[in-house]
Structure formats: structure tokens, C-alpha cells
Design a protein around this motif. Structure first.
Motif, PDB file in Angstrom:
ATOM      1  N   PHE A 253       3.903 -17.126  14.846  1.00 43.49           N
ATOM      2  CA  PHE A 253       2.976 -17.165  13.722  1.00 43.49           C
ATOM      3  C   PHE A 253       3.538 -18.126  12.681  1.00 43.49           C
ATOM      4  O   PHE A 253       4.720 -18.027  12.320  1.00 43.49           O
ATOM      5  CB  PHE A 253       2.802 -15.766  13.127  1.00 43.49           C
ATOM      6  N   CYS A 254       2.698 -19.032  12.207  1.00 43.33           N
ATOM      7  CA  CYS A 254       3.149 -20.082  11.302  1.00 43.33           C
ATOM      8  C   CYS A 254       2.314 -20.070  10.022  1.00 43.33           C
ATOM      9  O   CYS A 254       1.116 -19.750  10.056  1.00 43.33           O
ATOM     10  CB  CYS A 254       3.012 -21.451  11.963  1.00 43.33           C
ATOM     11  N   GLN A 255       2.953 -20.447   8.937  1.00 44.75           N
ATOM     12  CA  GLN A 255       2.291 -20.495   7.637  1.00 44.75           C
ATOM     13  C   GLN A 255       2.804 -21.703   6.877  1.00 44.75           C
ATOM     14  O   GLN A 255       4.017 -21.874   6.743  1.00 44.75           O
ATOM     15  CB  GLN A 255       2.578 -19.200   6.866  1.00 44.75           C
ATOM     16  N   ASN A 256       1.884 -22.537   6.417  1.00 46.38           N
ATOM     17  CA  ASN A 256       2.244 -23.715   5.618  1.00 46.38           C
ATOM     18  C   ASN A 256       3.311 -24.584   6.275  1.00 46.38           C
ATOM     19  O   ASN A 256       4.265 -25.021   5.640  1.00 46.38           O
ATOM     20  CB  ASN A 256       2.699 -23.297   4.219  1.00 46.38           C
ATOM     21  N   GLY A 257       3.172 -24.823   7.596  1.00 42.34           N
ATOM     22  CA  GLY A 257       4.068 -25.730   8.290  1.00 42.34           C
ATOM     23  C   GLY A 257       5.433 -25.175   8.626  1.00 42.34           C
ATOM     24  O   GLY A 257       6.351 -25.934   8.954  1.00 42.34           O
ATOM     25  N   LYS A 258       5.595 -23.838   8.573  1.00 40.44           N
ATOM     26  CA  LYS A 258       6.878 -23.202   8.874  1.00 40.44           C
ATOM     27  C   LYS A 258       6.658 -22.030   9.832  1.00 40.44           C
ATOM     28  O   LYS A 258       5.649 -21.335   9.763  1.00 40.44           O
ATOM     29  CB  LYS A 258       7.543 -22.660   7.612  1.00 40.44           C
ATOM     30  N   VAL A 259       7.634 -21.796  10.707  1.00 42.88           N
ATOM     31  CA  VAL A 259       7.618 -20.611  11.564  1.00 42.88           C
ATOM     32  C   VAL A 259       7.867 -19.401  10.669  1.00 42.88           C
ATOM     33  O   VAL A 259       8.883 -19.340   9.971  1.00 42.88           O
ATOM     34  CB  VAL A 259       8.694 -20.699  12.669  1.00 42.88           C
ATOM     35  N   ALA A 260       6.925 -18.449  10.689  1.00 48.12           N
ATOM     36  CA  ALA A 260       7.004 -17.298   9.795  1.00 48.12           C
ATOM     37  C   ALA A 260       7.311 -15.986  10.527  1.00 48.12           C
ATOM     38  O   ALA A 260       7.859 -15.062   9.931  1.00 48.12           O
ATOM     39  CB  ALA A 260       5.702 -17.155   9.011  1.00 48.12           C
TER      40      ALA A 260
ATOM     41  N   ILE B  83      -0.165  -7.377  17.903  1.00 48.66           N
ATOM     42  CA  ILE B  83       0.993  -8.241  17.684  1.00 48.66           C
ATOM     43  C   ILE B  83       0.732  -9.082  16.440  1.00 48.66           C
ATOM     44  O   ILE B  83      -0.335  -9.670  16.297  1.00 48.66           O
ATOM     45  CB  ILE B  83       1.216  -9.173  18.893  1.00 48.66           C
ATOM     46  N   GLY B  84       1.715  -9.164  15.578  1.00 47.09           N
ATOM     47  CA  GLY B  84       1.609  -9.976  14.373  1.00 47.09           C
ATOM     48  C   GLY B  84       1.386  -9.109  13.156  1.00 47.09           C
ATOM     49  O   GLY B  84       0.587  -8.171  13.186  1.00 47.09           O
ATOM     50  N   ASN B  85       2.115  -9.416  12.098  1.00 44.27           N
ATOM     51  CA  ASN B  85       2.018  -8.610  10.896  1.00 44.27           C
ATOM     52  C   ASN B  85       2.208  -9.492   9.670  1.00 44.27           C
ATOM     53  O   ASN B  85       2.954  -9.159   8.772  1.00 44.27           O
ATOM     54  CB  ASN B  85       3.077  -7.494  10.937  1.00 44.27           C
ATOM     55  N   ILE B  86       1.528 -10.651   9.681  1.00 39.79           N
ATOM     56  CA  ILE B  86       1.758 -11.638   8.642  1.00 39.79           C
ATOM     57  C   ILE B  86       0.527 -12.549   8.526  1.00 39.79           C
ATOM     58  O   ILE B  86      -0.208 -12.735   9.478  1.00 39.79           O
ATOM     59  CB  ILE B  86       3.025 -12.463   8.986  1.00 39.79           C
ATOM     60  N   PHE B  87       0.309 -13.108   7.343  1.00 38.25           N
ATOM     61  CA  PHE B  87      -0.733 -14.108   7.190  1.00 38.25           C
ATOM     62  C   PHE B  87      -0.263 -15.391   7.867  1.00 38.25           C
ATOM     63  O   PHE B  87       0.925 -15.726   7.822  1.00 38.25           O
ATOM     64  CB  PHE B  87      -1.024 -14.377   5.711  1.00 38.25           C
ATOM     65  N   SER B  88      -1.187 -16.100   8.500  1.00 35.42           N
ATOM     66  CA  SER B  88      -0.825 -17.343   9.186  1.00 35.42           C
ATOM     67  C   SER B  88      -2.025 -18.278   9.217  1.00 35.42           C
ATOM     68  O   SER B  88      -3.168 -17.844   9.130  1.00 35.42           O
ATOM     69  CB  SER B  88      -0.342 -17.043  10.610  1.00 35.42           C
ATOM     70  N   ASP B  89      -1.729 -19.567   9.342  1.00 35.27           N
ATOM     71  CA  ASP B  89      -2.790 -20.559   9.488  1.00 35.27           C
ATOM     72  C   ASP B  89      -2.693 -21.283  10.835  1.00 35.27           C
ATOM     73  O   ASP B  89      -3.522 -22.112  11.168  1.00 35.27           O
ATOM     74  CB  ASP B  89      -2.802 -21.559   8.335  1.00 35.27           C
TER      75      ASP B  89
ATOM     76  N   ILE C 225      14.107 -22.274  18.755  1.00 38.97           N
ATOM     77  CA  ILE C 225      13.135 -22.119  17.671  1.00 38.97           C
ATOM     78  C   ILE C 225      13.476 -20.860  16.876  1.00 38.97           C
ATOM     79  O   ILE C 225      13.693 -19.792  17.442  1.00 38.97           O
ATOM     80  CB  ILE C 225      11.702 -22.054  18.236  1.00 38.97           C
ATOM     81  N   GLU C 226      13.508 -21.006  15.535  1.00 41.84           N
ATOM     82  CA  GLU C 226      13.866 -19.901  14.649  1.00 41.84           C
ATOM     83  C   GLU C 226      12.924 -19.841  13.455  1.00 41.84           C
ATOM     84  O   GLU C 226      12.220 -20.814  13.155  1.00 41.84           O
ATOM     85  CB  GLU C 226      15.297 -20.088  14.144  1.00 41.84           C
ATOM     86  N   LEU C 227      12.967 -18.703  12.758  1.00 38.24           N
ATOM     87  CA  LEU C 227      12.193 -18.542  11.530  1.00 38.24           C
ATOM     88  C   LEU C 227      12.547 -19.660  10.550  1.00 38.24           C
ATOM     89  O   LEU C 227      13.717 -20.044  10.434  1.00 38.24           O
ATOM     90  CB  LEU C 227      12.475 -17.184  10.888  1.00 38.24           C
ATOM     91  N   GLY C 228      11.527 -20.179   9.882  1.00 44.07           N
ATOM     92  CA  GLY C 228      11.738 -21.220   8.882  1.00 44.07           C
ATOM     93  C   GLY C 228      11.699 -22.638   9.417  1.00 44.07           C
ATOM     94  O   GLY C 228      11.650 -23.594   8.636  1.00 44.07           O
ATOM     95  N   HIS C 229      11.711 -22.804  10.746  1.00 44.83           N
ATOM     96  CA  HIS C 229      11.649 -24.159  11.308  1.00 44.83           C
ATOM     97  C   HIS C 229      10.304 -24.807  11.010  1.00 44.83           C
ATOM     98  O   HIS C 229       9.281 -24.131  10.905  1.00 44.83           O
ATOM     99  CB  HIS C 229      11.868 -24.133  12.824  1.00 44.83           C
ATOM    100  N   ASP C 230      10.326 -26.130  10.863  1.00 46.61           N
ATOM    101  CA  ASP C 230       9.102 -26.894  10.665  1.00 46.61           C
ATOM    102  C   ASP C 230       8.243 -26.839  11.915  1.00 46.61           C
ATOM    103  O   ASP C 230       8.761 -26.846  13.039  1.00 46.61           O
ATOM    104  CB  ASP C 230       9.421 -28.368  10.366  1.00 46.61           C
TER     105      ASP C 230
END
Length: 134
Positions: free
Chosen positions: A63-70, A83-89, A104-109
Motif C-alpha cells: 500500500f502506497c501513499q504520496n509516492g512512498k511505501v506505507a 488486508i490493508g489498514n491505511i489510506f493509499s492512492d 523493499i521496505e516502508l518509506g521507500h520511493d
């Protein structure tokens, strides 16, 4: 369904683009192993939740938000658990194990690209320091 490329951190993957509601509703249902990478593109950030009821292959769901892995989740075959518990685009489904194998980790572009051959040469040259020829 359209195809493109997605980059996550230092990785570039070919991806199917699930843009319409029908494409997003079907997702990777029925896809045998290994499934393709699929990117779900949303016009605005929203609370996206997925399930795997008719999906026979395990998935990494990013799940990604504003160009970052969230958020990074595992999708279990045929599961009805949400599955998923976050806003994403943007949500990207990978064959299971791809996220770990690719570092791949949280916060990656993250972002979608539809490069021309010339642009792809530049992308690959930066990643592989010019050792890949197209």
C-alpha cells in the motif's frame, strides 16, 4: 488492461494497470503462479482493503501513499480476511516473496513510469551503471 512499469526503491517491474472499477474488482483473481505484478491506481487517497477469496497465488500487497511505501501485507490464497489498514492512492500486488527478495521496505520511493525506450535506457544505466544494453 494497460501495462506499464513501476519502480520501488531501486527496482523496476513491469506491471498491469488496474485503473477502472471492473479491473480493480477482478485484480489477480484466478491467476496461477507466478502471477503478474498488478498496480491499482486511485484518483485520490482512500481507505483500500483487499481480500484473496478467488486468488490462488500468495501475494505481497504493498500500500502506497504520496509516492512512498506505507504498508506491506501478505495475501493468503483464497482467504476472506481483509488486508490493508491505511489510506493509499496506489496498491501494488507482487508474487509472494518479491518484496523481501527486492529489499523493499516502508518509506521507500514508489511510482509508475511508462518510459520510452530511450528513457528506459537511462533508468537501467543508472541502476546497472551502464552494463545493460537495450
Amino acid at each position: 488492461m494497460e501495462a506499464g512499469y513501476i519502480y520501488v526503491h531501486n527496482n523496476i517491474f513491469p506491471t498491469l494497470l488496474a485503473i477502472s472499477e471492473d479491473e480493480q474488482a477482478c485484480g489477480l483473481m484466478g491467476e496461477s503462479w507466478p502471477p503478474p505484478v498488478m498496480s491499482f491506481i486511485y484518483a485520490k487517497s482512500q481507505f483500500n482493503r483487499f481480500w484473496m477469496k478467488n486468488t490462488p497465488s500468495p501475494l505481497d500487497i504493498v500500500f502506497c501513499q504520496n509516492g512512498k511505501v506505507a504498508e506491506i501485507c501478505k495475501g493468503e490464497p483464497h482467504s476472506t480476511a481483509m488486508i490493508g489498514n491505511i489510506f493509499s492512492d496506489l496498491v501494488v500486488e507482487f508474487p509472494y516473496g518479491t518484496v523481501a527478495a527486492s529489499g523493499i521496505e516502508l518509506g521507500h520511493d514508489v511510482g509508475l513510469v511508462r518510459p520510452t525506450v530511450a528513457e528506459l535506457k537511462v533508468i537501467l544505466a543508472k541502476k546497472y551503471h551502464g552494463i545493460v544494453k537495450i
